[in-house]
Design a protein around this motif. Structure first.
Motif, PDB file in Angstrom:
ATOM      1  N   ILE A  73       0.831  -1.203   0.000  1.00  0.00           N
ATOM      2  CA  ILE A  73       0.000   0.000   0.000  1.00  0.00           C
ATOM      3  C   ILE A  73       0.861   1.247   0.000  1.00  0.00           C
ATOM      4  O   ILE A  73       0.654   2.176  -0.798  1.00  0.00           O
ATOM      5  CB  ILE A  73      -0.954  -0.015   1.212  1.00  0.00           C
ATOM      6  CG1 ILE A  73      -1.963  -1.161   1.077  1.00  0.00           C
ATOM      7  CG2 ILE A  73      -1.680   1.325   1.359  1.00  0.00           C
ATOM      8  CD1 ILE A  73      -2.776  -1.416   2.331  1.00  0.00           C
ATOM      9  N   ASP A  74       1.864   1.289   0.895  1.00  0.00           N
ATOM     10  CA  ASP A  74       2.743   2.463   0.969  1.00  0.00           C
ATOM     11  C   ASP A  74       3.521   2.652  -0.334  1.00  0.00           C
ATOM     12  O   ASP A  74       3.718   3.776  -0.789  1.00  0.00           O
ATOM     13  CB  ASP A  74       3.714   2.319   2.135  1.00  0.00           C
ATOM     14  CG  ASP A  74       3.024   2.407   3.488  1.00  0.00           C
ATOM     15  OD1 ASP A  74       1.858   2.853   3.528  1.00  0.00           O
ATOM     16  OD2 ASP A  74       3.649   2.026   4.500  1.00  0.00           O
ATOM     17  N   ALA A 123       2.298   6.740  -6.871  1.00  0.00           N
ATOM     18  CA  ALA A 123       1.169   7.477  -7.449  1.00  0.00           C
ATOM     19  C   ALA A 123       1.169   8.959  -7.066  1.00  0.00           C
ATOM     20  O   ALA A 123       0.237   9.684  -7.405  1.00  0.00           O
ATOM     21  CB  ALA A 123      -0.147   6.833  -7.019  1.00  0.00           C
ATOM     22  N   ARG A 124       2.203   9.410  -6.379  1.00  0.00           N
ATOM     23  CA  ARG A 124       2.260  10.830  -6.005  1.00  0.00           C
ATOM     24  C   ARG A 124       2.167  11.713  -7.247  1.00  0.00           C
ATOM     25  O   ARG A 124       2.749  11.401  -8.289  1.00  0.00           O
ATOM     26  CB  ARG A 124       3.575  11.133  -5.287  1.00  0.00           C
ATOM     27  CG  ARG A 124       3.696  10.570  -3.902  1.00  0.00           C
ATOM     28  CD  ARG A 124       5.025  11.002  -3.305  1.00  0.00           C
ATOM     29  NE  ARG A 124       5.218  10.510  -1.957  1.00  0.00           N
ATOM     30  CZ  ARG A 124       6.224  10.884  -1.180  1.00  0.00           C
ATOM     31  NH1 ARG A 124       7.126  11.760  -1.633  1.00  0.00           N
ATOM     32  NH2 ARG A 124       6.327  10.404   0.041  1.00  0.00           N
ATOM     33  N   ARG A 166      10.484   7.923 -14.338  1.00  0.00           N
ATOM     34  CA  ARG A 166      11.653   7.335 -13.688  1.00  0.00           C
ATOM     35  C   ARG A 166      11.514   7.367 -12.177  1.00  0.00           C
ATOM     36  O   ARG A 166      11.894   6.399 -11.488  1.00  0.00           O
ATOM     37  CB  ARG A 166      12.909   8.088 -14.125  1.00  0.00           C
ATOM     38  CG  ARG A 166      14.197   7.498 -13.576  1.00  0.00           C
ATOM     39  CD  ARG A 166      15.408   8.182 -14.166  1.00  0.00           C
ATOM     40  NE  ARG A 166      16.649   7.594 -13.685  1.00  0.00           N
ATOM     41  CZ  ARG A 166      17.850   7.971 -14.079  1.00  0.00           C
ATOM     42  NH1 ARG A 166      17.979   8.944 -14.980  1.00  0.00           N
ATOM     43  NH2 ARG A 166      18.921   7.393 -13.592  1.00  0.00           N
ATOM     44  N   GLN A 167      10.974   8.436 -11.628  1.00  0.00           N
ATOM     45  CA  GLN A 167      10.799   8.529 -10.186  1.00  0.00           C
ATOM     46  C   GLN A 167       9.743   7.543  -9.692  1.00  0.00           C
ATOM     47  O   GLN A 167       9.903   6.929  -8.635  1.00  0.00           O
ATOM     48  CB  GLN A 167      10.423   9.962  -9.809  1.00  0.00           C
ATOM     49  CG  GLN A 167      11.573  10.945  -9.967  1.00  0.00           C
ATOM     50  CD  GLN A 167      11.131  12.394  -9.853  1.00  0.00           C
ATOM     51  OE1 GLN A 167       9.941  12.715 -10.053  1.00  0.00           O
ATOM     52  NE2 GLN A 167      12.062  13.285  -9.539  1.00  0.00           N
ATOM     53  N   ARG A 168       8.680   7.371 -10.473  1.00  0.00           N
ATOM     54  CA  ARG A 168       7.657   6.395 -10.085  1.00  0.00           C
ATOM     55  C   ARG A 168       8.235   4.984 -10.078  1.00  0.00           C
ATOM     56  O   ARG A 168       7.961   4.198  -9.159  1.00  0.00           O
ATOM     57  CB  ARG A 168       6.467   6.484 -11.038  1.00  0.00           C
ATOM     58  CG  ARG A 168       5.740   7.814 -11.006  1.00  0.00           C
ATOM     59  CD  ARG A 168       4.476   7.816 -11.866  1.00  0.00           C
ATOM     60  NE  ARG A 168       4.013   9.173 -12.080  1.00  0.00           N
ATOM     61  CZ  ARG A 168       3.344   9.904 -11.197  1.00  0.00           C
ATOM     62  NH1 ARG A 168       3.055   9.377 -10.015  1.00  0.00           N
ATOM     63  NH2 ARG A 168       2.959  11.132 -11.469  1.00  0.00           N
ATOM     64  N   TRP A 201      14.634   4.481  -0.672  1.00  0.00           N
ATOM     65  CA  TRP A 201      14.871   5.440  -1.756  1.00  0.00           C
ATOM     66  C   TRP A 201      13.732   6.445  -1.818  1.00  0.00           C
ATOM     67  O   TRP A 201      12.563   6.102  -1.588  1.00  0.00           O
ATOM     68  CB  TRP A 201      14.975   4.703  -3.091  1.00  0.00           C
ATOM     69  CG  TRP A 201      15.249   5.619  -4.256  1.00  0.00           C
ATOM     70  CD1 TRP A 201      16.463   5.989  -4.738  1.00  0.00           C
ATOM     71  CD2 TRP A 201      14.278   6.273  -5.084  1.00  0.00           C
ATOM     72  NE1 TRP A 201      16.322   6.837  -5.819  1.00  0.00           N
ATOM     73  CE2 TRP A 201      14.975   7.032  -6.043  1.00  0.00           C
ATOM     74  CE3 TRP A 201      12.874   6.301  -5.097  1.00  0.00           C
ATOM     75  CZ2 TRP A 201      14.344   7.808  -7.016  1.00  0.00           C
ATOM     76  CZ3 TRP A 201      12.230   7.081  -6.058  1.00  0.00           C
ATOM     77  CH2 TRP A 201      12.957   7.809  -7.003  1.00  0.00           C
ATOM     78  N   SER A 202      14.043   7.689  -2.127  1.00  0.00           N
ATOM     79  CA  SER A 202      13.022   8.709  -2.362  1.00  0.00           C
ATOM     80  C   SER A 202      13.521   9.653  -3.443  1.00  0.00           C
ATOM     81  O   SER A 202      14.735   9.851  -3.617  1.00  0.00           O
ATOM     82  CB  SER A 202      12.687   9.483  -1.088  1.00  0.00           C
ATOM     83  OG  SER A 202      13.842  10.110  -0.560  1.00  0.00           O
TER      84      SER A 202
END
Length: 314
Positions: free
Chosen positions: A252-253, A259-260, A266-268, A278-279
């Motif tokens: 879920i997280d 989905a932000r 690439r970030q997704r 990772w962020s």
């Protein structure tokens, strides 16, 4: 030649699991051996283990079907002699090492494996905390090379069951370090306590199933140190005994992160497949960052087992 019936060793071992857990409880509570049980935590582990069995019954046909399909394209047929089973066991243990290492270095696979690390206690019931969603990660494809070179899927499942049963007894604090040759070759409670620990030095270490030699060969071995006793759980503990939440919280997280709004493709994908922690904006810490932060705060530990050496930025 017809394939013989192989026993389901994990099912046969259930009485052994129960008996061993009862013995461990007696050793801890009556004889004051090292370790701890918490009733709600143990119940959660038992429910997660039951869920793993149910998910295997419902979805096991997917992975097994792929392996049976691949069997038609095998190069050899090693049969079911003792040497073939022994060789398959060793090669499947190597396969397990790489699966396990990937599970800690890719969030996609960590989402199903994190269940096993979610307990803040370390006892034999922890071994029963197994994933409900392993089929969805697709990691069963790591067994395809074994099929293609000539090991029948039933042989592979049999040795995989033996490996899983072996790993049960190493989930305990009541057994200290063992005879040195055993500690050198095999995975032991001491080695696996390291793997379950959240201490910075112990993160991403000791991925072995049965043979610790793989960690020694591939540079991921870290010994358990008396000066740094393991602390268990995950870096950010979930704080629940609810088996449903434990089984699905990371999925879920992960999908929420991916989905932000405003992220690039690439970030997704990074939120799905990069290492845990990772962020896209560097606001979180992965295992490497946690290790580096630890040695900055404890410079006397630079270069000690499991921690980076010189060159860490102050």
């Amino acid at each position: 030649m017809p394939m013989p019936d192989f026993p389901d060793v994990t099912q046969l071992a259930i009485p052994l699991f129960i008996g061993a857990m009862l013995i461990e409880i007696v050793l801890i509570r009556r004889f004051k051996r090292r370790g701890a049980f918490e009733t709600r935590d143990t119940l959660a582990s038992l429910l997660l283990g039951t869920g793993n069995v149910v998910s295997g019954l419902l979805l096991g046909f997917v992975s097994f079907g792929v392996l049976i399909w691949a069997w038609d394209y095998r190069i050899f047929d090693f049969g079911t002699s003792w040497w073939a089973i022994a060789l398959c066991f060793v090669l499947d243990d190597l396969r397990y090492y790489w699966y396990h290492r990937i599970a800690h270095r890719s969030r996609w696979v960590w989402a199903e494996h994190v269940i096993h690390h979610s307990s803040q206690h370390y006892n034999l019931s922890t071994a029963l905390r197994q994933s409900w969603t392993g089929t969805f990660t697709g990691m069963f494809i790591l067994r395809l090379p074994l099929v293609l070179i000539g090991f029948h899927p039933l042989v592979i499942l049999f040795v995989g069951g033996l490996n899983l049963v072996y790993q049960f007894w190493i989930h305990t604090e009541t057994i200290g370090k063992m005879w040195r040759p055993i500690e050198w070759i095999f995975n032991t409670p001491s080695h696996h306590r390291v793997h379950h620990a959240t201490n910075p030095r112990y993160l991403d270490a000791n991925y072995a199933g049965c043979l610790i030699i793989w960690d020694r060969m591939f540079g991921t071995f870290v010994p358990e140190l008396d000066s740094d006793q393991p602390r268990y759980g995950i870096v950010r503990n979930v704080g629940t005994f609810n088996p449903i939440r434990l089984a699905f919280h990371e999925w879920i997280d992960m999908f929420k992160d991916a989905a932000r709004p405003g992220l690039t493709l690439r970030q997704r994908l990074g939120y799905l497949f990069a290492p845990p922690g990772w962020s896209h904006d560097g606001s979180r810490q992965g295992s490497l960052e946690l290790k580096e932060e630890y040695v900055r705060q404890n410079p006397d530990q630079i270069g000690t087992p499991g921690l980076p050496g010189q060159g860490v930025a102050p």
